[in-house]
Design an enzyme around this catalytic site. Structure first.
Site, PDB file in Angstrom:
ATOM      1  NE  ARG A 155     -10.291  -0.455   5.987  1.00 48.33           N
ATOM      2  CZ  ARG A 155      -9.988  -0.698   7.250  1.00 48.33           C
ATOM      3  NH1 ARG A 155     -10.572  -1.696   7.879  1.00 48.33           N
ATOM      4  NH2 ARG A 155      -9.101   0.036   7.890  1.00 48.33           N
ATOM      5  CB  THR A 208      -6.935   2.727  -4.477  1.00 48.98           C
ATOM      6  OG1 THR A 208      -6.196   1.521  -4.273  1.00 48.98           O
ATOM      7  CG2 THR A 208      -8.198   2.692  -3.624  1.00 48.98           C
ATOM      8  CE  LYS A 252      -7.730  -2.786  -3.357  1.00 50.30           C
ATOM      9  NZ  LYS A 252      -8.317  -1.951  -2.324  1.00 50.30           N
ATOM     10  CB  SER A 311      -0.876  -0.019   1.257  1.00 50.74           C
ATOM     11  OG  SER A 311      -1.404   1.261   1.514  1.00 50.74           O
ATOM     12  CG  HIS A 332     -11.258   0.626   0.471  1.00 45.69           C
ATOM     13  ND1 HIS A 332     -10.588   1.352  -0.474  1.00 45.69           N
ATOM     14  CD2 HIS A 332     -10.435   0.632   1.551  1.00 45.69           C
ATOM     15  CE1 HIS A 332      -9.429   1.769   0.004  1.00 45.69           C
ATOM     16  NE2 HIS A 332      -9.306   1.333   1.234  1.00 45.69           N
ATOM     17  CE1 TYR A 377      -6.356   4.574  -1.285  1.00 43.41           C
ATOM     18  CE2 TYR A 377      -4.497   4.511   0.227  1.00 43.41           C
ATOM     19  CZ  TYR A 377      -5.760   4.085  -0.147  1.00 43.41           C
ATOM     20  OH  TYR A 377      -6.415   3.168   0.615  1.00 43.41           O
TER      21      TYR A 377
END
Ligand code: FMN
Length: 385
Positions: A283, A160, A256, A110, A280, A134
């Site tokens: 979440r 993402t 994603k 991540s 996610h 991100y």
């Protein structure tokens, strides 16, 4: 090496992780947004899908081997990107990457990891892994991050798309999970009951966001990081951004967080190599359908122009098989990985992968199939999916 022969399912690992990991970090993993309805649905929705048992089919010579975006995998399972993983267990991302490498499945790091891109490259002998990105307002920082991922030998970039705004998890607020975590009396008392975890943390220098601190402008320590992250997730992200990221990266690109057939068609048009049906892990949008329920329509819309993967609620090999039957070429595991890591570090992750693999292999046999690549919706009981 601990003897893990009595650990027989992912739930065993969850129970032990709950005991060993400080509450603040365990809760961070085992929680969803608002009512946690979507989080729970992700798991529960698998249960209503029933398998067709077949008998007297030669079940010798079985294989779960396949490919995800052209890369060989021992089974159609990858480790999903999870933030703060090095807080479930000291150097957690390194443990995960090593276990994945040994098992022959992909590991995704991540953006919000504790160990850095460079840490993973070094700890795995530059074995290829995947990086999740991100979209941040600081585009210079993003470009440097993409370049660092290339230099670290990453073989796919997962972008993402479902975190332009943040879902709320009640437990994180109540536990004071912030950057840096608040040393409340309750947190300190809880830490005192986790000596194994504390010892691990004392033995590592990696206690902050390795990809960010020291690399982003105006972030030199953990306390400046919280302001930075709060400002950085970019609400203006749109399909136009994907084009320049794709160009800058130049390698395999995975999108994603796709939960809608219309977005799946846009993902196809973007020229990405794969999309992940994902909410996610429950979440973000509370009230979104379970990923496995969203999968068939998305697989239909995508056709064979892009690989379709899914994540959310996978706790067994049976779940992987059902996802595969409903059109997911690959799956990713978030919490199944985190619980295993929190319970026993690298050995725990290896055990989780063994458990899922065995369940997948044997269940596939019960359904009368010997090769994972021949699995389709005909192994499912009509009317249950
Ligand atoms: C604790 C935790 C942290 C996560 N952090 C990230 C992240 O940094 N980036 C990301 O794209 N997804 C993140 N996710 C979502 C996972 O990649 C994945 O979509 C989800 O965990 C799948 O559901 P599962 O946990 O039920 O397997 C996170 C999930 C969890 C549980």
């Amino acid at each position: 090496m601990p003897d893990l022969s009595k650990i027989t399912c992912i739930e065993d690992l969850r129970v032990i992780a709950k005991r060993r990991v400080p509450r603040m970090f365990y809760d961070y993993a085992d929680s969803g947004a608002w009512t946690e309805g979507t989080y729970r649905d992700n798991e529960n929705a698998f249960q209503k899908i029933k398998l067709r048992q077949r008998v007297a089919v030669n079940m010798e010579g079985r294989s779960t081997r396949t490919t995800m975006i052209g890369q060989d995998v021992a089974m159609p399972v990858a480790i999903a990107p999870t933030g703060l993983t090095g807080m479930q267990h000291a150097d957690g991302e390194i443990h995960g990457a090593r276990a994945a490498k040994a098992f022959g499945i992909p590991f995704t790091l991540s953006t919000m990891s504790i160990c850095s891109l460079e840490d993973i490259a070094e700890a795995t002998g530059r074995h290829p892994f995947w990086f999740q990105l991100y979209v941040m307002r600081d585009r210079d920082f993003m470009e440097r991050l993409i370049d660092r991922a290339k230099a670290a030998n990453c073989s796919a970039l997962q972008l993402t798309l479902d975190l332009q705004v943040l879902g709320q998890r009640h437990k994180d607020i109540k536990n004071g999970l912030s950057t840096p975590p608040k040393p409340t009396i309750a947190n300190l008392i809880n830490l005192a009951t986790k000596p194994r975890w504390c010892l691990g943390m004392l033995g590592t220098q990696r206690r902050s966001f390795g990809n960010i601190v020291g690399h982003a402008k105006n972030v030199s320590d953990v306390s400046s990081l919280s302001t930075w992250t709060a400002e950085q997730f970019d609400p203006s992200l749109n399909w136009g951004d994907i084009e320049w990221i794709k160009r800058r990266w130049g390698g395999k690109l995975v999108l994603k967080g796709i939960m809608d057939a219309e977005d799946a068609r846009l993902a196809v048009d973007s020229g990405a190599d794969a999309l992940i049906v994902s909410n996610h892990g429950g979440r973000q949008l509370d009230g979104a359908p379970a990923s496995i329920d969203a999968l068939p329509a998305i697989a239909d819309a995508a056709g064979d122009r892009i690989e379709v993967w899914m994540d959310g609620g996978i706790r067994s090999g049976q779940d992987v098989l059902k996802a595969r039957a409903l059109g997911a070429r690959g799956t990713l595991i978030g919490r199944s990985f985190l619980y295993a890591l929190g319970a026993f570090g690298e050995a725990g992750v290896t055990r989780a992968l063994q458990i899922i693999h065995k369940e997948l292999d044997v269940t596939m046999a019960f359904c009368g199939r010997t090769q994972i690549d021949t699995v389709d919706s005909s192994i499912l009981l009509p009317g249950t999916f």
